[in-house]
Design a protein around this motif. Structure first.
Motif: not given
Length: 269
Positions: A41-69
């Motif tokens: 559980r990386v944030a409230r209501g957000v979950y990740a696999l142990p080997d998930a890409e660090p950027l996606l985990v970082h985004a998930g912690r802030h309730y965000a997703v990859p965007a733009c470029v």
């Protein structure tokens, strides 16, 4: 019922409670996954696999997703160069450490990603992403035109008007853009008898052929390339060969070379 690890893997490694529930994962399975450490559980209501890409985990912690470029690159669209900082989208729009944040509803559609790229990036970089999305059928050109009604976005709408779905590669798009910016007339995929299609024809006189990294993967491809080259010469169409690296690192020199070639062949006529 789908397992939480399978569902998260299908989402790229990170997902919200709502997305997991929509994928058929029960709340009990989500909690069990956290308890046995198969997910985090990386944030409230957000979950990740142990080997998930660090950027996606970082985004998930802030309730965000990859965007733009950043999202365009992940989607395999034509990206001239990766961003210095990852681009993320979040409904809250608040700053996220080390990232460029676009305020947007999530999840993003391909149309959202293209619009963000056109508004955010330098014109050439936005154009390549948009053109590849249209070419692949991920975004419809009429729909894209409708996204920029404001007068202040006239320049972006003008860039959309330059999209040519028939472009064969990012190199063609880059070369065409640079030459059009220099005031030259550029035709795409011009049919030449005995050759097939020439990538670009400049001012009706000079051919441009683009060489990608994987252009010659076999001896047959190499021989066909030389045959095409010889036919263009016999038919009186001088042709330059350009690479992605040339256009990226020496755009001014590329345009200067084309001008010199045009001047040379015009004087010989």
């Amino acid at each position: 019922m789908r397992t939480i690890t399978d569902a998260l893997a299908a989402m790229g490694g990170v997902g919200s409670t709502s997305s997991l529930r929509q994928a058929g994962v029960s709340r009990r399975s989500i909690e069990a996954g956290v308890q046995d450490s198969s997910v985090q559980r990386v944030a409230r209501g957000v979950y990740a696999l142990p080997d998930a890409e660090p950027l996606l985990v970082h985004a998930g912690r802030h309730y965000a997703v990859p965007a733009c470029v950043t999202a365009a690159q992940a989607a395999g669209l034509w990206v001239v160069k990766g961003p210095g900082r990852p681009h993320l989208a979040a409904g809250h729009g608040r700053p996220i450490d080390g990232c460029v944040v676009h305020r947007s509803n999530v999840p993003l559609t391909h149309l959202d990603i293209v619009c963000q790229s056109l508004r955010c990036l330098p014109p050439l970089e936005g154009l390549t992403i948009a053109e590849s999305a249209v070419k692949r059928g991920l975004v419809q050109l009429p729909t894209l035109r409708e996204q920029f009604p404001a007068v202040r976005e006239k320049a972006v709408l003008g860039l959309v008007a330059r999209i040519r779905p028939q472009s064969g590669s990012i190199i063609e798009t880059m070369a065409r853009y640079l030459l059009e910016e220099a005031g030259l007339t550029v035709e795409l995929q011009v049919k030449i008898p005995g050759v097939g299609h020439l990538d670009l024809l400049v001012d009706g006189l000079l051919g441009i052929e683009t060489d990608g990294y994987a252009h010659h993967r076999s001896r047959a491809a190499y021989r066909e390339d030389r045959r095409r080259w010889n036919v263009t010469v016999v038919r009186g169409i001088p042709t330059l060969r350009v690479t992605f690296e040339m256009l990226l690192s020496e755009p001014t020199e590329f345009v200067r070379m084309v001008h010199r070639a045009l001047a040379t062949y015009r004087s010989a006529q």
